[in-house]
Design an enzyme around this catalytic site. Structure first.
Site: not given
Ligand code: SF4
Length: 378
Positions: A88, A173
């Site tokens: 990332e 989540e």
């Protein structure tokens, strides 16, 4: 059932010890457990070992004696986090979006703080799940077929230095099809109680290894438990030079130490990166304000809510600053003794990602998370 964690009983934290005990005695359940990096240098203190002494092998033994079916090291989850977070960061640097740094995401108390106090920076927080949640998802997937064959259900337990991890585990989540990837979080202090209740003589048992096929992890995974560790592990992955000297350069770049705010400049593939390492939410708040005002600029910022990192988490036995230093030194000693120093060199990680491994093509589904508030500010 609740357990008081402050002397006035003003703050109560949910404990799932009873549910874990019940699962251990239920033959229809397969109870698997992962142990976070920082637990190894603190749990032994309750049984007369020195602060900083790595007792992970004895912890594995004790956990098996309690009746768990399989024991694993969350350092494997930390290795996964590094693989994804380094990727990332590399992508962010390539894209040239450098108004804000990439913030780390493994500390749930930091995530909650960002959601409530700085929601505008949520899009800049890494989408990587924490090591606990990454490994939790992998374990649930790994046992899916076996559960169907043996008509069992897998209960995933995590031993954590942290009270906030209990809140993380129940967040929507981190549920898939309504089922959490980590069913119960037990703190270091709660595991100490369970060991005592069982009459296990912790200081007399022999160390054992974690279970296959997730029995190997790297030193990079171990140092997640100390402030600066996530950054150091990510840099080991990112730098092209893989020599011992490169490891030393990262070590002495300024990211180690007990200060609440640290800075380092590091050459990465022809570019100078400015890195911030913060522990303590007050320090994080100050730094974010400076970044927002343009007074400071960073490419990468690691944030841990607890001063000094997870070794001093609220789920760990209380200790004074001098013993926290011992715990930190203990983490680095364990890294030093680890034969594998970089996450990408861990064969378990290679097997998961390649040749039809469990994660091949499923990294995004199993290892990443998007917090609800993040999109509103993009
Ligand atoms: Fe938990 Fe503290 Fe570690 Fe954050 S720094 S994950 S709150 S122990």
């Amino acid at each position: 059932q609740c357990a008081a964690v402050c002397p006035t009983a003003a703050i109560k934290v949910k404990t799932d010890m009873d549910k874990v005990w019940r699962s251990l005695y239920d033959p229809s359940k397969r109870v698997v457990v992962q142990v976070a990096p920082a637990v190894r240098v603190a749990l032994g203190e309750a049984f007369g070992l020195q602060p900083g002494e790595d007792s992970i092998g004895r912890i594995f033994t004790a956990i098996r004696m309690l009746g768990f079916d399989a024991v694993y090291d969350t350092c494997v989850g930390a290795d996964l986090t590094i693989m994804e977070e380094a990727k990332e960061l590399a992508e962010k640097l390539e894209n040239g979006d450098d108004r804000f740094p990439l913030f780390t995401s493994c500390c749930p108390a930091w995530i909650r703080f960002a959601e409530t106090r700085h929601p505008d920076i949520l899009p800049y927080i890494s989408t990587c799940k924490s090591p606990m949640e990454m490994f939790g998802a992998v374990l649930k997937e790994y046992y899916k077929e076996k559960d169907a064959e043996e008509e069992k259900s897998t209960i995933s337990v995590a031993i954590m230095p942290c009270v906030a991890k209990k809140m993380e585990a129940v967040r929507e989540e981190f549920k898939r099809d309504g089922i959490p990837d980590v069913d119960y979080v037990i703190t270091t202090k709660e595991l100490i109680r369970m060991i005592r209740e069982s009459g296990i003589q912790f200081d007399e048992i022999d160390p054992e290894a974690p279970d296959m096929p997730f029995s190997i992890s790297s030193g990079a995974g171990v140092i997640f438990g100390v402030t600066g560790g996530v950054t150091e592990a990510a840099l080991r992955r990112l730098v092209q030079e893989k020599s011992t000297q490169a490891l030393r350069d990262i070590k002495f770049s300024g990211i180690r130490g007990m200060e609440g705010v640290k800075e380092a400049l590091l050459e990465l593939n022809g570019r100078t990166l400015r890195i911030g390492v913060v522990s303590g939410l007050g320090n994080a708040d100050d730094l974010i304000e400076k970044i927002k005002s343009g007074e400071e600029h960073f490419d990468f910022v690691e944030v841990m809510a607890c001063p000094y990192g997870c070794i001093a988490g609220a789920g760990q036995p209380f200790c004074h600053k001098v013993d926290k230093k011992e715990r930190i030194d203990g983490m680095y000693r364990s890294d030093k003794a680890a034969p594998i120093k970089r996450s990408e060199e861990n064969p378990v990680i290679y097997t998961l990602y390649n040749n039809g491994g469990l994660l091949e093509g499923r990294e995004h589904e199993l290892l990443h998370v998007h917090y609800a508030g993040a999109h509103a500010h993009e």
